[in-house]
Scaffold this motif. Sequence first.
Motif, short mmCIF file in Angstrom:
data_model
loop_
_atom_site.label_atom_id
_atom_site.label_comp_id
_atom_site.label_asym_id
_atom_site.label_seq_id
_atom_site.Cartn_x
_atom_site.Cartn_y
_atom_site.Cartn_z
N ARG A 234 0.81 -1.22 0.00
CA ARG A 234 0.00 0.00 0.00
C ARG A 234 0.84 1.27 0.00
NH1 ARG A 234 -3.60 0.23 4.95
NH2 ARG A 234 -4.62 1.89 3.77
N TRP A 266 -7.86 -3.78 -0.90
CA TRP A 266 -7.11 -2.80 -1.71
C TRP A 266 -7.46 -3.05 -3.16
CZ3 TRP A 266 -4.52 1.30 -0.14
CH2 TRP A 266 -3.47 1.83 -0.88
N ASP A 280 -4.00 6.87 0.03
CA ASP A 280 -4.69 5.67 0.52
C ASP A 280 -5.99 5.41 -0.23
OD1 ASP A 280 -6.37 7.56 1.56
OD2 ASP A 280 -6.05 7.05 3.66
N GLN A 283 -7.62 1.91 -0.97
CA GLN A 283 -8.26 1.07 0.05
C GLN A 283 -9.77 1.08 -0.16
OE1 GLN A 283 -6.81 3.19 3.43
NE2 GLN A 283 -8.42 4.73 3.39
N GLY A 425 -3.90 -5.72 0.21
CA GLY A 425 -2.86 -4.70 0.24
C GLY A 425 -2.18 -4.73 1.59
N THR A 427 0.07 -3.33 4.53
CA THR A 427 0.38 -1.99 5.03
C THR A 427 1.74 -1.98 5.72
OG1 THR A 427 -1.97 -1.90 5.55
CG2 THR A 427 -0.64 -0.04 6.25
#
Length: 492
Positions: A234, A266, A280, A283, A425, A427
């Motif tokens: 991400r 994601w 972001d 997301q 995704g 993080t």
Amino acid sequence: MDDPDVIVVGAGNAALCAALAAADSGAQVRVLERAPEAESGGNSRFTAGAFRCVYDGVPDLRVLMPDLSDAEAANADFGTYSEAQFFDDMGRITEYRTDPELCELLVTRSRETMRWLQRQGVRFLPIWGRQAYKVEGRFKFWGGLTVEAWGGGPGLIDTLYRLARAKGVAIEFGAAVTDLLADDDGVRGVRVRRAGRSGEIAAKAVVLACGGFESNTEWRTRYLGPGWDLAKVRGTRFNTGDGIAMALAAGAQPFGNWSGCHAVAWDRNAPEFGDLAVGDGFQKHSYPLGVMLNARGERFLDEGADFRNFTYAKYGRAILAQPGQFAWQVFDAKVAHLLRDEYRIRRATRVTADTLEALVAKLDDVDAGQALATLKAFNAAVATDLPFDPNVKDGRSARGLAVPKSNWANPIETPPFEAYAVTCGVTFTFGGLRIDRTGRVIDVEGAAIPGLYAAGELVGGLFYNNYPGGSGLMAGAVFGRIAGESSAAYAA
Ligand SMILES: Cc1cc2nc3c(=O)[nH]c(=O)nc-3n(C[C@H](O)[C@H](O)[C@H](O)COP(=O)(O)OP(=O)(O)OC[C@H]3O[C@@H](n4cnc5c(N)ncnc54)[C@H](O)[C@@H]3O)c2cc1C
């Protein structure tokens, strides 16, 4: 340039908090950041800037946000977030594995550290858009996450750079630290690579704040397990576990949930690493308002198990475990206006249709017949005896299914219908180094390594299996500040 007292490795939130605190304690500080300036700031720059902190209603929030107007305060129910609630959330979410000492520092220092950031010059505002729904004309905040940095992650990082430079902190970009200079007396500097050339910089203390190993495909597969090579990243491409590797080589103790990470739904077509132009936005966090279907056309998790702040970080793993590593999130027109802003970005993988039959036919790679059957069975199972209320865990459930939905269940029946394709995704990773209360890195024998400190993602022991939203920046600030003060005191 003279050798600094303290070298800070990395230039994200934890690093800059360390640099500010060390400079305030009188140290000469040099920050070494691997990324070029345009890509600097680590995962912190990709965030929305949300901080989870203890506060006792509007008076406390006003200390952080002096420009909160009377009208804004009157038009919102901010609630409170007590130390007891933060402890409860950390305990419950990590299945009571969080290290008690680290957790205690995170929770009990969160309010004071936010005030320290505000005094440093960081501006905060309420998270109107994402953490509050309007009820009878008033915003009601939920989930214990209420405050964000002005300008989100980019605003936070730019502000921290400006504040650090104003204190005389030197920030060098394109400077990848590759090794610690260490001997039996401890750490006395770093080896650094700039534009393909290696060199050494001596210092009295080093703070490692250079992120986890989420962007290292090989380590992800080795530690998180099979399939994690297929996850998308991400955030920054630069967090490849360098700080962890060099500390382990100097004798540091591995600590925490090395097979665990924070991973979310994601966009299935997002690039391999984060894109700062989108931040972001890839997301897709509004799944509590709908359902998720896998390639077999089946639901596979309880979308309404808890507020999204408390489930989103573990559902990426659940999506990765599905055939083809993807899912479709399905919503109807009743909730479309409640979807978060990230559903409206241009690069969302979205399909729409006026009937469920037409919608399932558009879901790429999905068994359409089973998807339709699943949606119909779900609609029939929704217990409509309780009212739908997204601000509380409303208990409005879909029962009697192989996979229940515990809250916010609504029949998906009102056209137009929308569906979004998501994958996993990642993080950041949860495993890392062991530190003590003063931020010192602990070695395999349980002793502190002289001159070595750590903060941020590369510290293990706080998060296990899951994570309460907004704790990453808060932990980086709390432990960055501690590491900065301690390293400066050691260097003095
Ligand atoms: C899309 C996204 C959204 C998020 N939203 C939120 C949110 O709203 N709230 C929240 O609390 N958390 C959020 N997080 C999590 C949060 O970003 C992290 O927990 C936190 O920012 C980590 O801070 P850090 O300083 O430890 O690491 P980072 O900010 O990642 O900084 C690490 C730095 O180290 C540098 N580096 C790496 N290797 C080297 C090396 N060898 N030498 C020198 N430098 C090196 C990197 O370039 C990077 O700049 C989000 C994360 C992502 C990816």
